[in-house]
Scaffold this active site. Structure first.
Site, PDB file in Angstrom:
ATOM      1  N   ARG A 165       8.329   1.163   2.092  1.00 49.66           N
ATOM      2  CA  ARG A 165       8.847  -0.050   2.707  1.00 49.66           C
ATOM      3  C   ARG A 165      10.148   0.320   3.414  1.00 49.66           C
ATOM      4  O   ARG A 165      10.826   1.273   3.028  1.00 49.66           O
ATOM      5  CB  ARG A 165       9.125  -1.127   1.653  1.00 49.66           C
ATOM      6  CG  ARG A 165       7.914  -1.520   0.815  1.00 49.66           C
ATOM      7  CD  ARG A 165       8.306  -2.505  -0.280  1.00 49.66           C
ATOM      8  NE  ARG A 165       7.156  -2.940  -1.074  1.00 49.66           N
ATOM      9  CZ  ARG A 165       6.751  -2.359  -2.197  1.00 49.66           C
ATOM     10  NH1 ARG A 165       7.418  -1.307  -2.668  1.00 49.66           N
ATOM     11  NH2 ARG A 165       5.712  -2.805  -2.859  1.00 49.66           N
ATOM     12  N   LYS A 187      10.198  -2.221  -5.662  1.00 47.62           N
ATOM     13  CA  LYS A 187      10.482  -3.600  -6.072  1.00 47.62           C
ATOM     14  C   LYS A 187      10.682  -3.668  -7.579  1.00 47.62           C
ATOM     15  O   LYS A 187       9.986  -2.987  -8.334  1.00 47.62           O
ATOM     16  CB  LYS A 187       9.327  -4.520  -5.653  1.00 47.62           C
ATOM     17  CG  LYS A 187       9.268  -4.786  -4.160  1.00 47.62           C
ATOM     18  CD  LYS A 187       8.184  -5.811  -3.838  1.00 47.62           C
ATOM     19  CE  LYS A 187       8.189  -6.167  -2.364  1.00 47.62           C
ATOM     20  NZ  LYS A 187       7.160  -7.181  -2.031  1.00 47.62           N
ATOM     21  N   HIS A 255       6.868  -2.172   8.962  1.00 51.47           N
ATOM     22  CA  HIS A 255       5.969  -2.406   7.829  1.00 51.47           C
ATOM     23  C   HIS A 255       4.527  -2.080   8.197  1.00 51.47           C
ATOM     24  O   HIS A 255       3.733  -1.706   7.328  1.00 51.47           O
ATOM     25  CB  HIS A 255       6.085  -3.846   7.346  1.00 51.47           C
ATOM     26  CG  HIS A 255       5.669  -4.027   5.913  1.00 51.47           C
ATOM     27  ND1 HIS A 255       6.368  -3.490   4.858  1.00 51.47           N
ATOM     28  CD2 HIS A 255       4.602  -4.659   5.362  1.00 51.47           C
ATOM     29  CE1 HIS A 255       5.767  -3.792   3.719  1.00 51.47           C
ATOM     30  NE2 HIS A 255       4.693  -4.495   3.997  1.00 51.47           N
ATOM     31  N   ARG A 258       3.606   1.339   7.192  1.00 53.36           N
ATOM     32  CA  ARG A 258       3.207   1.447   5.779  1.00 53.36           C
ATOM     33  C   ARG A 258       1.740   1.050   5.619  1.00 53.36           C
ATOM     34  O   ARG A 258       0.977   1.716   4.906  1.00 53.36           O
ATOM     35  CB  ARG A 258       4.121   0.560   4.928  1.00 53.36           C
ATOM     36  CG  ARG A 258       3.729   0.430   3.453  1.00 53.36           C
ATOM     37  CD  ARG A 258       4.823  -0.367   2.740  1.00 53.36           C
ATOM     38  NE  ARG A 258       4.346  -1.022   1.540  1.00 53.36           N
ATOM     39  CZ  ARG A 258       4.366  -0.471   0.323  1.00 53.36           C
ATOM     40  NH1 ARG A 258       4.785   0.766   0.172  1.00 53.36           N
ATOM     41  NH2 ARG A 258       3.955  -1.148  -0.722  1.00 53.36           N
ATOM     42  N   TYR A 290      -6.888  -3.102   1.447  1.00 51.33           N
ATOM     43  CA  TYR A 290      -7.066  -2.069   2.468  1.00 51.33           C
ATOM     44  C   TYR A 290      -8.523  -1.650   2.603  1.00 51.33           C
ATOM     45  O   TYR A 290      -8.914  -1.102   3.636  1.00 51.33           O
ATOM     46  CB  TYR A 290      -6.177  -0.861   2.159  1.00 51.33           C
ATOM     47  CG  TYR A 290      -4.712  -1.190   2.308  1.00 51.33           C
ATOM     48  CD1 TYR A 290      -4.145  -1.354   3.571  1.00 51.33           C
ATOM     49  CD2 TYR A 290      -3.900  -1.384   1.196  1.00 51.33           C
ATOM     50  CE1 TYR A 290      -2.824  -1.697   3.714  1.00 51.33           C
ATOM     51  CE2 TYR A 290      -2.570  -1.718   1.335  1.00 51.33           C
ATOM     52  CZ  TYR A 290      -2.032  -1.876   2.602  1.00 51.33           C
ATOM     53  OH  TYR A 290      -0.724  -2.224   2.748  1.00 51.33           O
TER      54      TYR A 290
END
Length: 309
Positions: A165, A187, A255, A258, A290
């Site tokens: 990120r 995170k 982003h 990523r 994905y």
């Protein structure tokens, strides 16, 4: 707090400060999430002050009904707030009221009867391999200062070549680079190790050679032109320039690199569990999106290439 500070009493403001401290130091939420949660609660209390016609106190919160929450959500919806943002607002309110309940200060069932807005499933928009590579490498063509060009390329290399990120990339320190893998703080303060391919490592090393500032082992690597910690906004603006110069779609963002990292790995036969670990996803279901992206790209290619497509 902003306007709601004038419509709440000291006891409530004290509880809000303690809640925000817990979110930051114990739950270690990202700064942007902390800011958003604070803003959401602020807007709710401002609404509630007008709704009840006076100062908002802990007693007022104890007497909340589901209808009061629905009225607030309706106002936010009328302000053109989307379902995803409304879901975050509700999450912020539930977090605050759960905190009050744990402290034995306020207990209410009002939020339990409110349903989370349904979110439309949107697929991450990945770039093609060529687009992603050009986004990373074309910086040198747009920046006269070699060290700044090397810096931006290194940051974007970490997003595409390591799946970081943007906040994770900008938080990398020299100490994180020791060893064969990069140590990443994700995170919630979760640590993970991400292997660095030679191309990415060389990009970072070139930046380190050219950077005019002293970089200490425990401080963020990437610096602005005055030596301060690099703002993500500058990288975002750089990608906007690259979008225009390279004719990339509006979905091309830091982003998106990523997303491209994950999609391209999966398309080359990457293991879903391994990709989950590399991205730092807490749940496999988050990574599974994905598989839909890759399938959609495959079908798109099929439609374009098939004689009867």
């Amino acid at each position: 707090m902003t306007d709601s500070a004038f419509a709440t009493d000291d006891a409530l403001r004290n509880q809000i400060a303690l809640w925000q401290r817990e979110l930051g130091s114990v739950r270690r939420l990202a700064p942007n999430t902390l800011e958003a949660y604070g803003r959401d609660l602020d807007q709710f209390l401002c609404f509630l002050s007008g709704h009840v016609g006076g100062t908002v106190t802990l007693a007022v919160l104890r007497d909340l009904r589901g209808a009061d929450i629905r009225a607030f959500m309706a106002v936010r919806r009328a302000d053109s707030l989307g379902s995803r943002s409304l879901a975050r607002v509700l999450s912020a309110l539930k977090s605050f009221f759960r905190y009050l309940e744990r402290q034995g200060v306020v207990a209410t069932e009002a939020l339990n009867v409110i349903r989370t807005p349904k979110l439309a499933k949107s697929l991450p928009k990945a770039l093609t391999v060529i687009e992603a590579r050009r986004t990373v490498t074309a910086t040198a063509e747009m920046e006269e200062r070699p060290w700044v060009a090397a810096r931006d390329m290194a940051v974007l290399s970490l997003c595409y070549g390591a799946g970081l990120r943007i906040a994770e990339a900008l938080a990398v320190t020299r100490g994180d680079l020791e060893g064969p893998s990069l140590r990443v703080t994700g995170k919630g303060g979760k640590l993970r190790l991400v292997p660095l391919i030679d191309t990415v490592r060389r990009s970072v090393e070139l930046y380190l050679e050219l950077c005019p500032f002293k970089l200490w082992p425990d401080e963020p690597l990437f610096r602005g032109v005055k030596g301060g910690v690099l703002s993500p906004r500058l990288i975002q603006l750089r990608v906007v320039q690259l979008r225009s110069a390279l004719g990339l779609p509006p979905s091309a963002t830091p982003h998106a690199l990523r997303h491209s990292f994950a999609t391209h790995l999966l398309g080359r036969g990457g293991d879903l569990r391994a990709i989950q670990e590399l991205l730092g996803h807490a749940s496999l279901s988050t990574t599974q999106i994905y598989t839909a992206v890759d399938t959609e790209r495959l079908l798109d290619s099929y439609r374009k290439a098939h004689p009867r497509g």
